[in-house]
Scaffold this active site. Structure first.
Site, mmCIF file in Angstrom:
data_model
loop_
_atom_site.group_PDB
_atom_site.id
_atom_site.type_symbol
_atom_site.label_atom_id
_atom_site.label_comp_id
_atom_site.label_asym_id
_atom_site.label_seq_id
_atom_site.Cartn_x
_atom_site.Cartn_y
_atom_site.Cartn_z
ATOM 1 N N GLY A 7 0.827 -1.210 0.000
ATOM 2 C CA GLY A 7 0.000 0.000 0.000
ATOM 3 C C GLY A 7 0.855 1.252 0.000
ATOM 4 C CB SER A 138 -6.328 1.294 13.513
ATOM 5 O OG SER A 138 -7.158 2.395 13.828
ATOM 6 C CE1 TYR A 151 -9.741 0.337 9.119
ATOM 7 C CE2 TYR A 151 -10.143 1.629 11.104
ATOM 8 C CZ TYR A 151 -9.293 1.221 10.083
ATOM 9 O OH TYR A 151 -8.000 1.692 10.034
ATOM 10 C CE LYS A 155 -6.390 -1.277 10.013
ATOM 11 N NZ LYS A 155 -5.087 -1.524 9.366
ATOM 12 N N PRO A 181 -2.024 3.846 14.824
ATOM 13 C CG PRO A 181 -1.262 4.484 12.725
ATOM 14 C CD PRO A 181 -1.789 3.303 13.475
ATOM 15 C CB THR A 186 -3.793 9.222 4.455
ATOM 16 O OG1 THR A 186 -4.905 8.493 4.992
ATOM 17 C CG2 THR A 186 -2.652 9.229 5.473
HETATM 18 P P1 NDP Z 1 -4.527 5.592 2.123
HETATM 19 O O1 NDP Z 1 -5.895 5.372 1.580
HETATM 20 O O2 NDP Z 1 -3.878 6.920 1.915
HETATM 21 O O3 NDP Z 1 -3.542 4.443 1.582
HETATM 22 C C1 NDP Z 1 -3.960 3.099 1.581
HETATM 23 C C2 NDP Z 1 -2.983 2.273 0.771
HETATM 24 O O4 NDP Z 1 -3.422 0.904 0.821
HETATM 25 C C3 NDP Z 1 -2.933 2.678 -0.675
HETATM 26 O O5 NDP Z 1 -1.600 2.664 -1.123
HETATM 27 C C4 NDP Z 1 -3.730 1.596 -1.374
HETATM 28 O O6 NDP Z 1 -3.198 1.351 -2.678
HETATM 29 C C5 NDP Z 1 -3.457 0.391 -0.476
HETATM 30 N N1 NDP Z 1 -4.517 -0.618 -0.636
HETATM 31 C C6 NDP Z 1 -5.798 -0.528 -0.233
HETATM 32 N N2 NDP Z 1 -6.479 -1.623 -0.616
HETATM 33 C C7 NDP Z 1 -5.582 -2.416 -1.266
HETATM 34 C C8 NDP Z 1 -5.676 -3.682 -1.903
HETATM 35 N N3 NDP Z 1 -6.831 -4.371 -1.950
HETATM 36 N N4 NDP Z 1 -4.572 -4.200 -2.489
HETATM 37 C C9 NDP Z 1 -3.421 -3.513 -2.452
HETATM 38 N N5 NDP Z 1 -3.243 -2.340 -1.855
HETATM 39 C C10 NDP Z 1 -4.339 -1.789 -1.280
HETATM 40 O O7 NDP Z 1 -4.651 5.278 3.686
HETATM 41 P P2 NDP Z 1 -3.590 5.318 4.890
HETATM 42 O O8 NDP Z 1 -2.235 5.587 4.404
HETATM 43 O O9 NDP Z 1 -4.158 6.171 5.932
HETATM 44 O O10 NDP Z 1 -3.728 3.809 5.393
HETATM 45 C C11 NDP Z 1 -2.648 2.918 5.517
HETATM 46 C C12 NDP Z 1 -2.925 1.989 6.681
HETATM 47 O O11 NDP Z 1 -2.999 2.748 7.883
HETATM 48 C C13 NDP Z 1 -4.236 1.211 6.588
HETATM 49 O O12 NDP Z 1 -4.020 -0.111 7.021
HETATM 50 C C14 NDP Z 1 -5.154 1.956 7.570
HETATM 51 O O13 NDP Z 1 -6.156 1.132 8.081
HETATM 52 C C15 NDP Z 1 -4.154 2.356 8.617
HETATM 53 N N6 NDP Z 1 -4.541 3.452 9.484
HETATM 54 C C16 NDP Z 1 -4.859 4.684 8.970
HETATM 55 C C17 NDP Z 1 -5.234 5.709 9.820
HETATM 56 C C18 NDP Z 1 -5.664 7.048 9.322
HETATM 57 O O14 NDP Z 1 -6.272 7.813 10.104
HETATM 58 N N7 NDP Z 1 -5.369 7.426 8.083
HETATM 59 C C19 NDP Z 1 -5.224 5.524 11.275
HETATM 60 C C20 NDP Z 1 -4.898 4.190 11.699
HETATM 61 C C21 NDP Z 1 -4.541 3.219 10.825
HETATM 62 P P3 NDP Z 1 -4.052 1.155 -4.024
HETATM 63 O O15 NDP Z 1 -5.339 1.880 -3.837
HETATM 64 O O16 NDP Z 1 -3.171 1.699 -5.095
HETATM 65 O O17 NDP Z 1 -4.216 -0.331 -4.114
HETATM 66 C C1 8X3 Z 2 -8.097 4.915 11.373
HETATM 67 C C2 8X3 Z 2 -8.372 5.788 12.553
HETATM 68 O O1 8X3 Z 2 -10.133 6.623 14.177
HETATM 69 O O2 8X3 Z 2 -10.851 6.254 11.894
HETATM 70 O O3 8X3 Z 2 -7.756 3.628 11.709
HETATM 71 O O4 8X3 Z 2 -10.381 4.399 13.316
HETATM 72 S S1 8X3 Z 2 -10.020 5.758 12.990
#
Ligand code: NDP
Ligand code: 8X3
Length: 251
Positions: A7, A138, A151, A155, A181, A186
């Site tokens: 990702g 998360s 969700y 997690k 986090p 993002t």
């Molecule tokens: P983004 O949406 O910015 O990035 C998500 C990434 O995951 C992208 O690169 C996307 O790539 C990839 N992805 C999603 N689905 C698939 C799939 N089926 N196959 C391959 N790649 C996939 O989100 P974040 O950077 O915020 O999220 C990254 C991680 O952090 C996640 O696991 C999220 O749950 C976790 N997280 C995020 C938080 C937040 O507040 N943002 C807080 C806590 C945890 P592409 O679409 O090109 O496939």
């Molecule tokens: C992403 C953060 O607060 O939306 O994992 O669950 S929250």
């Protein structure tokens, strides 16, 4: 040194790829958006003079995952750090109104995708006698919040898997770290609200959220501890967020 980041086309994964590249790692970046992978690879190569391999697949498809990992050749097989980051939230609502397709996307990506990647990469780490698996959980894997049901469950599963993997990997000199986090700005929220940009901005109004770079720094810090030190588990939130349900917002 090689870091394999799932990702990496956006958000936390992209920032992590940049930081590891800045620190001299050769990088494997994965995601479904091929053009973005190619753009990011070109940028990392020209800025940091490192080698970058792109693997374009959907983590939900075990056959694609297996094929991608089997395609690693030569030095690329010796992955030092795996960052299991690919993941998403889709929708926000009660169980009784749940959208099955949303549930399946979250379960298949956040749990099964992480498992497929780990199942195919960990034997390589074992064969080389070292490695570090860093799972992005998360705060939703530590607590639940209203309408977050599935969700949060995915997690919580990542949290359990991190603890279990740590036991499984112990005899093989492979560290397992879980980073959890709170709010990070993002594409996460845009994905959760299915492209509704206005709604996606709401969680960040009146607060200073974490940035993807904040998480990348945390991941890199965990990966750069001495061999005898493992960071098991981290919860990281913006200073204005106490937990999954309590955030201080300026009016
Ligand atoms: P983004 O949406 O910015 O990035 C998500 C990434 O995951 C992208 O690169 C996307 O790539 C990839 N992805 C999603 N689905 C698939 C799939 N089926 N196959 C391959 N790649 C996939 O989100 P974040 O950077 O915020 O999220 C990254 C991680 O952090 C996640 O696991 C999220 O749950 C976790 N997280 C995020 C938080 C937040 O507040 N943002 C807080 C806590 C945890 P592409 O679409 O090109 O496939
Ligand atoms: C992403 C953060 O607060 O939306 O994992 O669950 S929250």
């Amino acid at each position: 040194m090689i870091a394999f980041i799932t990702g990496a086309t956006a958000g936390i994964g992209k920032a992590t790829a940049e930081l590891f590249a800045k620190n001299g790692y050769n990088i494997v970046i994965t995601g479904r958006r091929k053009e973005r992978l190619n753009e990011i690879a070109a940028q990392l190569k020209s800025t940091f003079k490192v080698d970058v391999l792109t693997l374009n697949f959907d983590v939900r498809n075990n056959k694609e995952v297996e094929k991608a990992i089997q395609s690693l050749s030569g030095d690329w097989k010796k992955v030092d750090v795996l960052v299991n980051n690919a993941g998403l939230a889709v929708g926000l609502g009660t169980i009784q109104d749940g959208v099955l397709d949303d549930w399946e996307r979250m379960i298949d990506t956040n749990i099964k995708g992480l498992l497929y990647i780990t199942r195919h990469l960990s034997p390589l780490m074992i064969s080389y006698g070292s490695g570090h698996i860093i799972n992005i959980g998360s705060i939703a894997g530590k607590e639940v919040y209203a309408n977050g049901n599935v969700y949060c469950a995915t997690k919580h599963a990542v949290d359990a898997l991190s603890k279990s993997m740590r036991i499984d990997m112990l005899p093989y000199n492979i560290k397992v770290t879980s980073i959890n986090p709170g709010m990070v700005e993002t594409e996460f929220s845009v994905v959760r609200f299915k492209g509704d940009e206005e709604r996606a901005k709401k969680p960040y109004i009146g607060i200073k959220p974490l940035t993807p770079e904040d998480i990348a720094e945390t991941i890199y810090w965990c990966a750069s501890r001495p061999p005898h030190v493992n960071i098991n588990d981290i919860i990281i939130t913006p200073s204005v967020q106490a937990n999954a349900t309590t955030t201080f917002r300026k009016e």
